[in-house]
Design a protein around this motif. Structure first.
Motif, PDB file in Angstrom:
ATOM      1  N   GLN A 177      10.873   4.381 -10.174  1.00 28.43           N
ATOM      2  CA  GLN A 177      12.116   4.881  -9.900  1.00 28.43           C
ATOM      3  C   GLN A 177      11.190   5.803  -8.362  1.00 28.43           C
ATOM      4  OE1 GLN A 177      14.764   3.232  -9.832  1.00 28.43           O
ATOM      5  NE2 GLN A 177      15.399   4.227  -8.151  1.00 28.43           N
ATOM      6  N   GLU A 178      11.010   6.879  -8.439  1.00 30.98           N
ATOM      7  CA  GLU A 178      11.090   7.550  -7.543  1.00 30.98           C
ATOM      8  C   GLU A 178       9.660   7.108  -6.892  1.00 30.98           C
ATOM      9  OE1 GLU A 178       9.768  12.064  -8.107  1.00 30.98           O
ATOM     10  OE2 GLU A 178      10.617  12.279 -10.236  1.00 30.98           O
ATOM     11  N   ALA A 179       9.021   6.083  -6.937  1.00 30.85           N
ATOM     12  CA  ALA A 179       8.067   5.410  -5.792  1.00 30.85           C
ATOM     13  C   ALA A 179       8.428   4.667  -5.071  1.00 30.85           C
ATOM     14  CB  ALA A 179       6.787   5.013  -6.810  1.00 30.85           C
ATOM     15  N   GLU A 180       9.613   4.084  -6.095  1.00 31.41           N
ATOM     16  CA  GLU A 180      10.925   3.050  -5.173  1.00 31.41           C
ATOM     17  C   GLU A 180      11.547   3.830  -4.224  1.00 31.41           C
ATOM     18  OE1 GLU A 180      12.791   0.642  -8.431  1.00 31.41           O
ATOM     19  OE2 GLU A 180      11.323  -0.270  -8.321  1.00 31.41           O
ATOM     20  N   ASP A 181      12.411   4.667  -4.717  1.00 31.37           N
ATOM     21  CA  ASP A 181      13.505   5.400  -3.304  1.00 31.37           C
ATOM     22  C   ASP A 181      12.085   5.909  -2.642  1.00 31.37           C
ATOM     23  OD1 ASP A 181      14.872   5.383  -5.366  1.00 31.37           O
ATOM     24  OD2 ASP A 181      15.055   7.167  -6.140  1.00 31.37           O
ATOM     25  N   LEU A 182      11.100   6.638  -2.890  1.00 29.77           N
ATOM     26  CA  LEU A 182      10.543   6.941  -1.381  1.00 29.77           C
ATOM     27  C   LEU A 182       9.647   6.080  -0.596  1.00 29.77           C
ATOM     28  CD1 LEU A 182       8.798   9.396  -0.369  1.00 29.77           C
ATOM     29  CD2 LEU A 182       7.197   8.706  -1.702  1.00 29.77           C
ATOM     30  N   CYS A 183       9.344   4.921  -1.085  1.00 27.27           N
ATOM     31  CA  CYS A 183       9.406   3.917  -0.319  1.00 27.27           C
ATOM     32  C   CYS A 183       9.812   3.431   0.531  1.00 27.27           C
ATOM     33  CB  CYS A 183       8.327   3.394  -1.386  1.00 27.27           C
ATOM     34  SG  CYS A 183       7.666   1.396  -0.172  1.00 27.27           S
ATOM     35  N   HIS A 184      11.308   3.324   0.019  1.00 23.71           N
ATOM     36  CA  HIS A 184      12.613   3.401   0.678  1.00 23.71           C
ATOM     37  C   HIS A 184      12.584   4.400   1.642  1.00 23.71           C
ATOM     38  CE1 HIS A 184      17.283   4.002   1.270  1.00 23.71           C
ATOM     39  NE2 HIS A 184      16.720   1.858   1.302  1.00 23.71           N
ATOM     40  N   ASP A 185      12.550   5.729   1.201  1.00 28.02           N
ATOM     41  CA  ASP A 185      12.877   6.433   2.447  1.00 28.02           C
ATOM     42  C   ASP A 185      11.936   6.777   3.421  1.00 28.02           C
ATOM     43  OD1 ASP A 185      15.084   7.797   0.642  1.00 28.02           O
ATOM     44  OD2 ASP A 185      14.306   9.182  -0.268  1.00 28.02           O
ATOM     45  N   VAL A 186      10.437   6.125   2.988  1.00 27.12           N
ATOM     46  CA  VAL A 186       9.612   5.954   4.615  1.00 27.12           C
ATOM     47  C   VAL A 186       9.748   5.372   5.073  1.00 27.12           C
ATOM     48  CG1 VAL A 186       7.194   5.364   4.568  1.00 27.12           C
ATOM     49  CG2 VAL A 186       7.293   7.356   2.705  1.00 27.12           C
ATOM     50  N   PHE A 187       9.792   4.313   4.877  1.00 28.81           N
ATOM     51  CA  PHE A 187      10.220   2.867   6.231  1.00 28.81           C
ATOM     52  C   PHE A 187      12.149   2.966   6.640  1.00 28.81           C
ATOM     53  CE2 PHE A 187       7.147   0.344   3.304  1.00 28.81           C
ATOM     54  CZ  PHE A 187       6.456   0.140   4.233  1.00 28.81           C
ATOM     55  N   LEU A 188      12.525   3.582   5.552  1.00 32.58           N
ATOM     56  CA  LEU A 188      14.005   4.177   6.620  1.00 32.58           C
ATOM     57  C   LEU A 188      13.760   4.728   6.898  1.00 32.58           C
ATOM     58  CD1 LEU A 188      17.058   3.955   6.389  1.00 32.58           C
ATOM     59  CD2 LEU A 188      17.372   5.448   5.129  1.00 32.58           C
ATOM     60  N   ARG A 189      13.270   6.108   7.494  1.00 35.91           N
ATOM     61  CA  ARG A 189      12.959   7.428   8.461  1.00 35.91           C
ATOM     62  C   ARG A 189      11.848   6.492   9.558  1.00 35.91           C
ATOM     63  NH1 ARG A 189      10.290  12.773   6.742  1.00 35.91           N
ATOM     64  NH2 ARG A 189      12.860  13.138   5.928  1.00 35.91           N
ATOM     65  N   TYR A 190      10.969   5.860   9.057  1.00 30.88           N
ATOM     66  CA  TYR A 190       9.681   5.354  10.285  1.00 30.88           C
ATOM     67  C   TYR A 190      10.987   4.217  10.814  1.00 30.88           C
ATOM     68  CZ  TYR A 190       7.564   1.648  12.503  1.00 30.88           C
ATOM     69  OH  TYR A 190       7.131   0.797  13.646  1.00 30.88           O
ATOM     70  N   TRP A 191      12.136   3.673  10.912  1.00 30.65           N
ATOM     71  CA  TRP A 191      12.697   3.209  11.545  1.00 30.65           C
ATOM     72  C   TRP A 191      13.874   3.824  12.312  1.00 30.65           C
ATOM     73  CZ3 TRP A 191      11.029  -1.839  12.597  1.00 30.65           C
ATOM     74  CH2 TRP A 191      12.162  -2.981  13.512  1.00 30.65           C
ATOM     75  N   GLN A 192      14.163   4.439  11.457  1.00 27.43           N
ATOM     76  CA  GLN A 192      15.749   5.706  12.248  1.00 27.43           C
ATOM     77  C   GLN A 192      14.867   6.689  13.395  1.00 27.43           C
ATOM     78  OE1 GLN A 192      17.803   7.133   9.331  1.00 27.43           O
ATOM     79  NE2 GLN A 192      18.517   5.076   8.930  1.00 27.43           N
ATOM     80  N   GLN A 193      13.647   7.027  12.660  1.00 31.58           N
ATOM     81  CA  GLN A 193      13.022   8.539  14.410  1.00 31.58           C
ATOM     82  C   GLN A 193      12.460   7.228  15.148  1.00 31.58           C
ATOM     83  OE1 GLN A 193      11.172  10.832  11.658  1.00 31.58           O
ATOM     84  NE2 GLN A 193      12.711  11.783  10.972  1.00 31.58           N
ATOM     85  N   PRO A 251       0.760  -0.945   0.239  1.00 33.86           N
ATOM     86  CA  PRO A 251      -0.526  -0.138   0.533  1.00 33.86           C
ATOM     87  C   PRO A 251       0.845   1.186   0.137  1.00 33.86           C
ATOM     88  CG  PRO A 251      -0.409  -1.318   2.073  1.00 33.86           C
ATOM     89  CD  PRO A 251       0.826  -1.848   1.131  1.00 33.86           C
ATOM     90  N   VAL A 252       2.476   1.225   0.356  1.00 36.82           N
ATOM     91  CA  VAL A 252       2.853   2.374   0.411  1.00 36.82           C
ATOM     92  C   VAL A 252       3.143   3.355  -0.862  1.00 36.82           C
ATOM     93  CG1 VAL A 252       4.690   3.737   1.810  1.00 36.82           C
ATOM     94  CG2 VAL A 252       3.888   1.893   3.184  1.00 36.82           C
ATOM     95  N   PHE A 253       3.411   1.611  -1.897  1.00 37.12           N
ATOM     96  CA  PHE A 253       4.377   2.238  -2.670  1.00 37.12           C
ATOM     97  C   PHE A 253       3.384   2.395  -3.800  1.00 37.12           C
ATOM     98  CE2 PHE A 253       5.467   0.063  -7.092  1.00 37.12           C
ATOM     99  CZ  PHE A 253       6.115   0.812  -7.749  1.00 37.12           C
ATOM    100  N   ARG A 254       1.636   1.606  -3.818  1.00 39.46           N
ATOM    101  CA  ARG A 254       0.490   2.453  -4.572  1.00 39.46           C
ATOM    102  C   ARG A 254       0.833   3.281  -3.917  1.00 39.46           C
ATOM    103  NH1 ARG A 254      -1.652  -2.680  -2.988  1.00 39.46           N
ATOM    104  NH2 ARG A 254      -2.797  -2.469  -1.661  1.00 39.46           N
ATOM    105  N   LEU A 255       0.699   4.248  -3.220  1.00 38.59           N
ATOM    106  CA  LEU A 255       0.342   5.612  -2.808  1.00 38.59           C
ATOM    107  C   LEU A 255       1.564   6.779  -2.827  1.00 38.59           C
ATOM    108  CD1 LEU A 255      -1.131   8.214  -1.900  1.00 38.59           C
ATOM    109  CD2 LEU A 255      -0.101   7.184   0.709  1.00 38.59           C
ATOM    110  N   ALA A 256       2.766   6.134  -3.131  1.00 37.88           N
ATOM    111  CA  ALA A 256       3.871   6.346  -3.342  1.00 37.88           C
ATOM    112  C   ALA A 256       4.014   6.778  -5.453  1.00 37.88           C
ATOM    113  CB  ALA A 256       5.235   5.576  -3.284  1.00 37.88           C
ATOM    114  N   LEU A 257       3.905   5.737  -5.835  1.00 40.27           N
ATOM    115  CA  LEU A 257       3.172   5.953  -7.108  1.00 40.27           C
ATOM    116  C   LEU A 257       2.711   5.668  -7.874  1.00 40.27           C
ATOM    117  CD1 LEU A 257       4.927   4.228  -9.912  1.00 40.27           C
ATOM    118  CD2 LEU A 257       3.001   2.396  -9.293  1.00 40.27           C
ATOM    119  N   ARG A 258       1.486   6.745  -7.258  1.00 37.40           N
ATOM    120  CA  ARG A 258      -0.269   7.150  -7.376  1.00 37.40           C
ATOM    121  C   ARG A 258       0.621   8.652  -7.586  1.00 37.40           C
ATOM    122  NH1 ARG A 258      -6.241   6.588  -5.795  1.00 37.40           N
ATOM    123  NH2 ARG A 258      -6.631   8.889  -7.024  1.00 37.40           N
TER     124      ARG A 258
END
Length: 191
Positions: free
Chosen positions: A50-66, A37-44
């Motif tokens: 490519q940007e959706a993949e990057d955004l999805c990665h950054d979202v999970f990374l930020r969630y996990w780090q913060q 669902p995160v990837f679908r929203l990012a793609l939309r």
């Protein structure tokens, strides 16, 4: 193995990501559960795979780090989707600002090389008027103005080159500009 409860102050050497509340899945499990669902929203929102993949990665990374997710405020998927939306809008705004900056720079650095016939005629007319006005002012004032505008010299550099007092160069420059203005105003075409 149990995950330690978050405390008000983290002990030295412990990251926020290590202070997860009990029951919080590991990153792989969280991605398996919420990644689609995160990837679908990012793609939309980004309209680029490519940007959706990057955004999805950054979202999970930020969630996990913060480690800012609070289960009392709602499900983790809602939190991740909100982060995705927010980060996508920030990226879109940054991209638009960068594009506007590039446009401004390119207009300043690379003015349009092709002038319309009217623009060319107006520029030629203005150049001719300035030449005639320069010829009409005294030679000593013209010399100072030409050195300042065509050679890019400062008034002190002009004074040094001509071996004149700085005050004399300033006076000639001011008087020359005043006369030049008067010449150009008098030469203005009547409508």
């Amino acid at each position: 193995m149990t995950t330690p409860e978050p405390s008000a102050a983290a002990p030295p050497g412990v990251r926020l990501a290590d202070q997860r509340p009990a029951g919080c899945p590991d990153l792989a499990g969280l991605y398996d559960a919420c990644g689609a669902p995160v990837f679908r929203l990012a793609l939309r929102l980004s309209q680029s795979h490519q940007e959706a993949e990057d955004l999805c990665h950054d979202v999970f990374l930020r969630y996990w780090q913060q480690g800012r997710y609070d289960p009392k405020r709602g499900p983790v998927l809602a939190y991740l989707l909100m982060m995705t939306r927010s980060m996508a809008f920030n990226r879109i705004e940054q991209r638009r600002n960068r594009w506007q900056l590039v446009q401004r720079w390119s207009q300043q650095l690379f003015p349009s090389a092709v002038r319309s016939p009217q623009e060319a005629a107006e520029a030629d007319d203005l150049a001719q008027r300035v030449r005639l006005a320069l010829e009409a002012i005294p030679a000593n004032q013209r010399q100072v103005l030409e050195m300042a505008y065509y050679e890019g010299l400062s008034q002190s550099a002009i004074a040094e080159r001509l071996q004149l007092p700085l005050g004399t160069v300033k006076t000639r420059s001011r008087q020359g500009l005043i006369r030049l203005r008067d010449q150009l105003i008098d030469e203005r075409p009547q409508p």
